[in-house]
Design an enzyme around this catalytic site. Structure first.
Site, PDB file in Angstrom:
ATOM      1  N   TYR A   1       0.838  -1.206   0.000  1.00 56.16           N
ATOM      2  CA  TYR A   1       0.000   0.000   0.000  1.00 56.16           C
ATOM      3  C   TYR A   1       0.870   1.251   0.000  1.00 56.16           C
ATOM      4  O   TYR A   1       0.594   2.218  -0.708  1.00 56.16           O
ATOM      5  CB  TYR A   1      -0.944   0.015   1.208  1.00 56.16           C
TER       6      TYR A   1
ATOM      7  N   PHE B   1      -7.700  21.754 -24.474  1.00 54.44           N
ATOM      8  CA  PHE B   1      -7.972  20.329 -24.567  1.00 54.44           C
ATOM      9  C   PHE B   1      -9.208  20.065 -23.704  1.00 54.44           C
ATOM     10  O   PHE B   1      -9.386  20.692 -22.661  1.00 54.44           O
ATOM     11  CB  PHE B   1      -6.795  19.436 -24.150  1.00 54.44           C
ATOM     12  N   THR B   2     -10.033  19.121 -24.146  1.00 54.92           N
ATOM     13  CA  THR B   2     -11.351  18.908 -23.525  1.00 54.92           C
ATOM     14  C   THR B   2     -11.295  18.789 -21.995  1.00 54.92           C
ATOM     15  O   THR B   2     -11.921  19.571 -21.282  1.00 54.92           O
ATOM     16  CB  THR B   2     -11.997  17.653 -24.138  1.00 54.92           C
TER      17      THR B   2
ATOM     18  N   ASP C   1       1.363  20.666 -20.127  1.00 56.19           N
ATOM     19  CA  ASP C   1       0.688  19.402 -20.437  1.00 56.19           C
ATOM     20  C   ASP C   1       1.656  18.622 -21.319  1.00 56.19           C
ATOM     21  O   ASP C   1       1.770  18.871 -22.522  1.00 56.19           O
ATOM     22  CB  ASP C   1      -0.641  19.661 -21.153  1.00 56.19           C
TER      23      ASP C   1
ATOM     24  N   LYS D   1      -0.121   8.030 -23.381  1.00 56.06           N
ATOM     25  CA  LYS D   1       0.254   8.359 -24.763  1.00 56.06           C
ATOM     26  C   LYS D   1       1.751   8.126 -24.954  1.00 56.06           C
ATOM     27  O   LYS D   1       2.192   6.989 -25.052  1.00 56.06           O
ATOM     28  CB  LYS D   1      -0.110   9.818 -25.067  1.00 56.06           C
TER      29      LYS D   1
ATOM     30  N   ARG E   1     -13.386  15.416 -33.899  1.00 57.94           N
ATOM     31  CA  ARG E   1     -12.772  16.533 -33.185  1.00 57.94           C
ATOM     32  C   ARG E   1     -13.304  17.803 -33.838  1.00 57.94           C
ATOM     33  O   ARG E   1     -12.646  18.413 -34.673  1.00 57.94           O
ATOM     34  CB  ARG E   1     -11.239  16.455 -33.247  1.00 57.94           C
TER      35      ARG E   1
ATOM     36  N   PHE F   1     -18.867  14.486 -26.103  1.00 57.81           N
ATOM     37  CA  PHE F   1     -18.457  13.633 -27.224  1.00 57.81           C
ATOM     38  C   PHE F   1     -18.301  12.172 -26.831  1.00 57.81           C
ATOM     39  O   PHE F   1     -18.449  11.278 -27.649  1.00 57.81           O
ATOM     40  CB  PHE F   1     -17.142  14.150 -27.842  1.00 57.81           C
TER      41      PHE F   1
HETATM   42  N1  F0G Z   1      -4.032  16.327 -22.352  1.00 53.78           N
HETATM   43  C1  F0G Z   1      -3.994  15.933 -23.638  1.00 53.78           C
HETATM   44  C2  F0G Z   1      -3.256  16.759 -24.635  1.00 53.78           C
HETATM   45  C3  F0G Z   1      -4.666  14.767 -24.025  1.00 53.78           C
HETATM   46  O1  F0G Z   1      -4.616  14.389 -25.302  1.00 53.78           O
HETATM   47  C4  F0G Z   1      -5.365  14.015 -23.050  1.00 53.78           C
HETATM   48  C5  F0G Z   1      -6.113  12.825 -23.423  1.00 53.78           C
HETATM   49  C6  F0G Z   1      -5.368  14.461 -21.728  1.00 53.78           C
HETATM   50  C7  F0G Z   1      -4.682  15.614 -21.417  1.00 53.78           C
HETATM   51  C8  F0G Z   1      -6.129  13.742 -20.644  1.00 53.78           C
HETATM   52  O2  F0G Z   1      -5.482  12.589 -20.276  1.00 53.78           O
HETATM   53  O3  F0G Z   1      -7.069  10.773 -20.944  1.00 53.78           O
HETATM   54  O4  F0G Z   1      -5.159  10.342 -19.398  1.00 53.78           O
HETATM   55  O5  F0G Z   1      -7.085  11.632 -18.623  1.00 53.78           O
HETATM   56  N2  F0G Z   1      -6.402  12.553 -24.616  1.00 53.78           N
HETATM   57  C9  F0G Z   1      -7.098  11.366 -25.101  1.00 53.78           C
HETATM   58  C10 F0G Z   1      -7.240  11.464 -26.579  1.00 53.78           C
HETATM   59  C11 F0G Z   1      -8.357  11.053 -24.391  1.00 53.78           C
HETATM   60  O6  F0G Z   1      -7.841  10.553 -27.154  1.00 53.78           O
HETATM   61  O7  F0G Z   1      -6.758  12.416 -27.183  1.00 53.78           O
HETATM   62  P1  F0G Z   1      -6.250  11.273 -19.778  1.00 53.78           P
END
Ligand code: F0G
Length: 460
Positions: free
Chosen positions: A75, A127-128, A218, A261, A385, A452
């Protein structure tokens, strides 16, 4: 011939395979209908070539798989946490590591710590998830990326650059005290996987330092960004990707990472900072939302795989083949006359749905419709997108209408072959040839946040 002029062929060979199902047009029609025309809602077993995302979809190396067996599932104080901490310090240079289960968890924590209600968060395109966490913390995201980033035809080599005039104007207008931090992404996903130049980042550092404003990085695709700096930026041709990555990080105060990624793992992420006070606050929030500060939502074995993946991700031969494969697909599509975002980015190819479907107004959801048509044609799964991803304006409730209306063909790392890329290109060509028959979609279900992912649609 110089080594870097030769083909980008993969620096690995295949040791294990995962069979994929080939489907019939009738099966795909049924699956798409059941998924509400949203590729996120398809079952992966109904997908032939899965280009939904490069997130968590990488193939791990044999070393990473071996690393899983070294999982120390204690843990507290797992050995794997310390390996991960060492990898983050060695490769990125940040002082303190806060592990999280994925990127958005790190975004949540840093947003809660640094953003006060009424603050502004300038960044190089939204970014979303990042923007949503900034808004949930009471901030307002302000896009300060250069205008070229919103133009799919512009072949600016560093479309992720920040427009220093826009940033300075915002600081002067609002006052430095109301700028929570500058949010800098390497690369910029929504612009098409476009890089930031070191020169621009240095200038942003200079400007922010003058005003005492932090930069939060990021770093989701930092190795890909570093590779493009090596290729394109004068003075960096002889530097290693590893050194460029470290230099980028050194110009920022902290970072959020979706390790799913660039860092070649199926799950994981972190927040990394240089300021001990922020680190302590983050650890405190971590125990509420993620877990203890030595695992933060990851199993020990996952931290080990990540520690190894980070080191593999900055190897030149790996990154060159990764970007090479994406470019192979992009060039092939360009040769077919398909409109894609230029220059070709690093994690995927972005089809320009506005141009492919000029007869569909943006409220008829052209990119969502194109992604659905592509799946129907061949079982290739892509992602919208465009207007759907962009969501609604929280004040007016209207759709946001982004300049870019794109379908992303995202390439998982180390997963598919050149022959798969050929099949994808052939399918895109076939769908574009029949584009006039695509009639658009409308929402039949729309969740409040990050719509989305879970929205459902019907054909108009
Ligand atoms: N920042 C970027 C530039 C991203 O592309 C993503 C995720 C995140 C933050 C968030 O990270 O998914 O680990 O919580 N992108 C994915 C995509 C979902 O398909 O582009 P996460």
């Amino acid at each position: 011939m110089k080594r870097d002029k030769r083909s980008w062929a993969e620096p690995y060979k295949i040791k294990m395979i995962e069979p994929v199902k080939m489907t019939t047009p009738a099966e795909r029609k049924k699956a798409l209908h059941e998924a509400g025309y949203n590729t996120f809602l398809l079952r992966s077993e109904d997908v032939y070539i899965d280009l939904l995302t490069d997130s968590g979809t990488s193939a791990m190396s044999d070393r990473q798989w071996a690393g899983l067996m070294l999982g120390d599932e204690s843990y507290a104080g797992s050995a794997n946490f310390y390996h991960l901490e060492e990898a983050v310090r060695d490769c990125y240079g940040y002082s303190f590591l806060v592990p999280t289960h994925q990127g958005r968890a790190a975004e949540h924590i840093i947003s809660q710590i640094l953003i006060k209600k009424g603050d502004f968060v300038p960044g190089n395109m939204y970014f979303t998830t990042t923007k949503l966490h900034q808004e949930l913390a009471g901030g307002t995201f302000v896009d300060v990326i250069i205008d070229e980033a919103h133009d799919p035809e512009s072949d600016h080599p560093f479309k992720a650059n920040i427009d220093l005039d826009k940033l300075e104007q915002l600081i002067n207008e609002k006052g430095a005290g109301r700028i929570a931090y500058v949010s800098v992404a390497t690369t910029v996903n929504m612009a098409g996987g476009q890089p930031l130049s070191m020169e621009n980042l240095k200038a942003v550092r200079q400007l922010t330092a003058k005003h005492g404003i932090k930069i939060i990085h990021d770093m989701t695709r930092v190795a890909e960004n570093a590779y493009l700096i090596k290729e394109r930026e004068p003075g960096y041709e002889d530097k290693s990707v590893a050194d460029i990555v470290k230099e980028i990080c050194s110009l920022t105060d902290g970072a959020t990472m979706s390790a799913k990624k660039d860092a070649l793992v199926n799950i994981g992420g972190f927040l990394a900072v240089n300021d001990e006070e922020i680190y302590n606050k983050a650890c405190n929030l971590l125990v509420i939302f993620e877990g203890l500060h030595t695992y933060g939502g990851m199993a020990g074995r996952d931290m080990e795989a990540l520690a190894i993946g980070i080191r593999e991700s900055i190897e030149y031969d790996h990154i060159r083949a990764r970007v090479g494969q994406v470019r192979y697909l992009g060039k092939k599509l360009m040769g077919m006359g398909i409109p894609i975002v230029k220059p070709i980015g690093t994690h995927g190819i972005f089809l320009n749905a506005r141009e492919i479907l000029p007869h569909l107004r943006q409220e008829l959801l052209p990119a969502q419709s194109l992604a659905a048509a592509l799946y129907l044609d061949s079982g290739v799964r892509a992602m919208e997108r465009g207007v759907v991803s962009s969501g609604r304006n929280p004040e007016t409730g209207d759709h946001n209408y982004p300049a870019l209306e794109l379908v992303r063909l995202t390439i998982p790392r180390r997963v598919y072959t050149q022959a798969h890329m050929d099949v994808v290109a052939e399918s895109v060509e076939a769908v574009c040839a029949e584009a006039g028959s695509i009639t658009g979609l409308r929402f039949i279900y729309e969740p409040e946040y990050l719509r989305f992912f879970q929205s459902r649609f019907e054909v108009i």
